[in-house]
Design an enzyme around this catalytic site. Structure first.
Site, PDB file in Angstrom:
ATOM      1  N   GLY A 360       0.825  -1.206   0.000  1.00 56.59           N
ATOM      2  CA  GLY A 360       0.000   0.000   0.000  1.00 56.59           C
ATOM      3  C   GLY A 360       0.856   1.253   0.000  1.00 56.59           C
ATOM      4  O   GLY A 360       0.624   2.192  -0.768  1.00 56.59           O
ATOM      5  N   ASP A 406      15.648 -10.052   5.480  1.00 56.26           N
ATOM      6  CA  ASP A 406      15.342  -9.604   6.830  1.00 56.26           C
ATOM      7  C   ASP A 406      15.938  -8.202   6.890  1.00 56.26           C
ATOM      8  O   ASP A 406      17.152  -8.031   6.710  1.00 56.26           O
ATOM      9  CB  ASP A 406      16.033 -10.537   7.847  1.00 56.26           C
ATOM     10  CG  ASP A 406      15.748 -10.117   9.274  1.00 56.26           C
ATOM     11  OD1 ASP A 406      15.592  -8.897   9.502  1.00 56.26           O
ATOM     12  OD2 ASP A 406      15.700 -10.982  10.156  1.00 56.26           O
ATOM     13  N   CYS A 480       1.056   0.605  13.355  1.00 57.98           N
ATOM     14  CA  CYS A 480      -0.384   0.698  13.573  1.00 57.98           C
ATOM     15  C   CYS A 480      -0.683   0.220  14.994  1.00 57.98           C
ATOM     16  O   CYS A 480      -1.618  -0.532  15.227  1.00 57.98           O
ATOM     17  CB  CYS A 480      -1.186  -0.058  12.518  1.00 57.98           C
ATOM     18  SG  CYS A 480      -0.790  -1.792  12.354  1.00 57.98           S
TER      19      CYS A 480
HETATM   20  C1  SAM Z   1       2.812  -3.385   8.937  1.00 54.20           C
HETATM   21  S1  SAM Z   1       3.239  -4.577   7.772  1.00 54.20           S
HETATM   22  C2  SAM Z   1       3.744  -3.610   6.417  1.00 54.20           C
HETATM   23  C3  SAM Z   1       2.612  -3.005   5.624  1.00 54.20           C
HETATM   24  C4  SAM Z   1       3.096  -2.300   4.380  1.00 54.20           C
HETATM   25  N1  SAM Z   1       4.062  -1.260   4.686  1.00 54.20           N
HETATM   26  C5  SAM Z   1       1.949  -1.707   3.590  1.00 54.20           C
HETATM   27  O1  SAM Z   1       1.686  -0.496   3.682  1.00 54.20           O
HETATM   28  O2  SAM Z   1       1.298  -2.445   2.854  1.00 54.20           O
HETATM   29  C6  SAM Z   1       4.749  -5.158   8.421  1.00 54.20           C
HETATM   30  C7  SAM Z   1       5.529  -6.037   7.477  1.00 54.20           C
HETATM   31  O3  SAM Z   1       6.817  -6.288   8.067  1.00 54.20           O
HETATM   32  C8  SAM Z   1       7.271  -7.521   7.588  1.00 54.20           C
HETATM   33  N2  SAM Z   1       8.398  -7.924   8.445  1.00 54.20           N
HETATM   34  C9  SAM Z   1       8.380  -8.511   9.665  1.00 54.20           C
HETATM   35  N3  SAM Z   1       9.634  -8.675  10.117  1.00 54.20           N
HETATM   36  C10 SAM Z   1      10.470  -8.175   9.179  1.00 54.20           C
HETATM   37  C11 SAM Z   1      11.878  -8.053   9.061  1.00 54.20           C
HETATM   38  N4  SAM Z   1      12.684  -8.493  10.010  1.00 54.20           N
HETATM   39  N5  SAM Z   1      12.388  -7.500   7.938  1.00 54.20           N
HETATM   40  C12 SAM Z   1      11.576  -7.059   6.951  1.00 54.20           C
HETATM   41  N6  SAM Z   1      10.243  -7.160   7.001  1.00 54.20           N
HETATM   42  C13 SAM Z   1       9.695  -7.695   8.100  1.00 54.20           C
HETATM   43  C14 SAM Z   1       6.035  -8.399   7.673  1.00 54.20           C
HETATM   44  O4  SAM Z   1       6.167  -9.484   6.814  1.00 54.20           O
HETATM   45  C15 SAM Z   1       4.936  -7.409   7.233  1.00 54.20           C
HETATM   46  O5  SAM Z   1       4.673  -7.561   5.865  1.00 54.20           O
END
Ligand code: SAM
Length: 617
Positions: A360, A406, A480
């Site tokens: 998004g 990551d 969020c």
């Molecule tokens: C709040 S969501 C992101 C939503 C996105 N920014 C959007 O607007 O559509 C958080 C994201 O962080 C990712 N995530 C979790 N740990 C992570 C890491 N260590 N490195 C990168 N991404 C990570 C998850 O897979 C998830 O998709």
């Protein structure tokens, strides 16, 4: 269980309506307080005489007629409010027209989707829906006419809300006596412990306790202390709204007792369905016109965004229209626009979206950059990068490279970015209105582990930005969640660990100041520059945004390759292979079918139709 069904209300209000109503509510209360004793019986009579609101579909003519006759039939109608409600729909259009005319060249866009992974939360959902505007005067009339139904409904809602407020006043005015016995006796506590309670009684007691806590000296019973009232209140919050004791207490601590009550109540209501115009493919007025022609009632979200629309009602599934499938818009929570606006991406920059799926915010960044420069869209969850790629393709973002690291590995894999968005994985305490499971699933451990990851990610983000970027050097951190552990505490930690960054103003027109201290912990005074969003104050998901500027490089900024080298490499590879790989080149029919079916089911449910009776025919 939560009181969602019980509290179900009409269509959600826009931020401006929501705030105007809150203000009005305050004014009314002041007036009514003076008149309560003599007017109560009258009020009661007027409430019962009020026609039951009719939410069924009306013709446009009927809707206008209803608006007029409703107004003349009701002895207690606030004509000013009615006129304002009526005017606001039309005036919005004029304001919007001006705004749009000024900003025609100012193309912005992007999109979003609703995807909550098992562990972490994303503020965007796939399922919301609900008046209107245009940029040309002629269009305006047509569009406003098309929205008369929405206006009618809005007035019905006003009446319903007044009724509800009057009931509340009765409760507050009649039942709360100074030094009244509010807390249950020991025997009564025993009864309470035995099982389910009368929820009306629980609610009344919560309102009474709030009153006592706000004027403790005058209203508390002798021999009692504040914590007895707070304990009872938190237990009642758990009983009434269905929270775990741990989370209810944690969230209660963020607010004054009366604000806490507002927050918990707002979590029982869905936020408005909002969409973001993808300015890479459409303009908001053109999109609004096409959707109105299909039976969608909408209006701009508010003056703070030129690309957002709030959908009030739709005769078509909003996630499966031809415009949607062609990428002219994305379903995106209004709160999700905010971090990207704070990031303020510039054309031709190199930007990293560290935790990007389902995209998004990436697609909004790409649109604001008008498809120039390069956006690295990264997510650690490979499965989620699929929806990220699908969104990037649907919205026509051609300046994006998707990667699957990551993000704690940055800047070792790539560094030297002009700007970075870290929309961090979080506990989701800002989106309980969307996902009730958070009420009971979050534990103390989560609020240790998640902030730990957030801190590591934020340091990586800081180290991956080029302090000497001629245009940027900016990092935006967002979640969020409304928990201080995941917001101010993380930002304060980064300020301490990386003195080469400073907090700067987010530039956002709305939002409450971040905490500079909380329950005995003191943060940098600059934390007031960060912004908090709550469902009960802005009618958006709970959200947090902080913006940093990197002022100097540091030894931590060690990267194997700069973003520009990686971009050049990716472009060369793309030329060789074709930028769109076969496995991502087309939508998968099954996946589309599933999305469309889900959207149709949701739309039927909202209309009170059991999807099984229609779809299984
Ligand atoms: C709040 S969501 C992101 C939503 C996105 N920014 C959007 O607007 O559509 C958080 C994201 O962080 C990712 N995530 C979790 N740990 C992570 C890491 N260590 N490195 C990168 N991404 C990570 C998850 O897979 C998830 O998709």
């Amino acid at each position: 269980m939560g009181r969602r069904a019980k509290n179900k209300q009409g269509e959600p209000l826009s931020i401006e309506e929501f705030q105007a109503r809150k203000q009005k509510k305050g004014e009314k209360r002041t007036f009514k307080k003076e008149t309560t004793s003599k007017d109560t019986s009258n009020k009661k009579r007027h409430i019962s005489e009020r026609p039951v609101s009719n939410k069924s579909k009306k013709t446009k003519k009927q809707a206008v007629a209803d608006v007029e006759s409703d107004a003349s039939d009701l002895p207690e109608v606030d004509y000013e409010e009615l006129a304002n409600a009526k005017k606001s729909l039309f005036e919005d259009s004029e304001e919007e027209e001006e705004e749009e005319l000024q900003g025609l060249d100012d193309l912005e866009s992007g999109e979003d989707e609703i995807d909550v992974d098992d562990e972490f939360y994303d503020s965007d959902e796939g399922d919301r829906e609900r008046p209107m505007f245009s940029d040309d005067e002629e269009d305006m009339e047509e569009l406003n006419a098309a929205n008369m139904e929405a206006l009618s409904r809005k007035l019905d809602e006003e009446a319903e809300l007044e009724e509800y407020e009057a009931e509340q006043e009765l409760l507050e005015g009649n039942k709360i006596q100074p030094r009244a016995k509010v807390l249950p006796t020991a025997d009564e506590e025993e009864e309470i412990a035995k099982g389910p309670q009368d929820l009306t009684m629980v609610r009344t007691r919560m309102l009474e306790v709030v009153k006592v806590l706000e004027d403790f000296k005058t209203l508390s019973e002798e021999g009692t202390n504040r914590s007895q009232y707070i304990d009872r209140f938190v237990k009642d919050l758990c009983e009434y709204f269905g929270y775990s004791q741990f989370l209810a207490e944690k969230l209660f601590n963020l607010f004054s007792p009366s604000e806490a009550m507002e927050f918990f109540e707002a979590n029982e209501i869905h936020r408005p369905i909002t969409i973001r115009t993808n300015t890479l493919k459409s303009r908001r007025r053109d999109l609004a016109q096409s959707l109105v022609n299909k039976g969608v009632n909408l209006q701009p979200i508010g003056p703070w965004t030129k690309v957002g629309l709030q959908v009030f009602d739709s005769q078509v599934p909003i996630g499966a229209t031809p415009e949607y499938l062609a990428g002219h818009y994305i379903l995106q929570a209004a709160s999700s626009f905010l971090p990207v606006m704070a990031l303020d991406p510039q054309e031709n920059e190199r930007i990293l979206d560290m935790a990007a799926a389902p995209g998004g915010k990436t697609t909004y960044i790409s649109a604001l950059m008008k498809n120039t420069g390069c956006v690295f869209a990264n997510d650690a969850n490979k499965a989620r990068t699929k929806s990220l790629i699908a969104n990037i393709h649907r919205l026509g973002c051609r300046n994006t490279i998707v990667c699957n690291y990551d993000a704690r590995e940055f800047p070792k894999v790539i560094g030297g970015f002009d700007r970075i968005l870290l929309d961090a994985p979080c506990s989701g305490t800002g989106v309980i209105g969307k996902d009730e499971s958070v009420k009971v699933s979050r534990t103390e451990k989560d609020f240790i582990q998640i902030p730990h990851l957030q801190k590591q990610l934020l340091l990586s983000a800081i180290d991956s930005v080029d302090a000497n970027s001629p245009t940027g050097g900016v990092i935006v951190y967002s979640t969020c969640s409304v928990a201080v552990d995941e917001n101010e505490a993380v930002v304060d930690y980064a300020l301490r660990k990386r003195p080469n960054v400073k907090l700067v103003e987010t530039g956002l027109a709305i939002g409450k100041e971040g905490f500079t201290s909380y329950r005995g912990k003191h943060f940098s005074s600059k934390l007031s520059m960060t912004r908090r969003y709550y469902p009960h104050t802005y009618n958006v998901d709970g959200f947090y945004v902080a913006k940093f500027k990197k002022i100097a490089p540091s030894p931590n900024d060690v990267s194997k390759a700069g973003a520009s080298e990686k971009e050049a490499l990716a472009r060369a590879e793309a030329e060789e292979e074709g930028i769109i790989h076969d496995d991502f080149s087309k939508f998968e029919e099954d996946e589309d079918k599933e999305i469309i079916t889900k959207s149709i089911k949701h739309s039927l449910k909202r209309k009170g139709i059991n999807p099984a009776t229609v779809l299984n025919k």
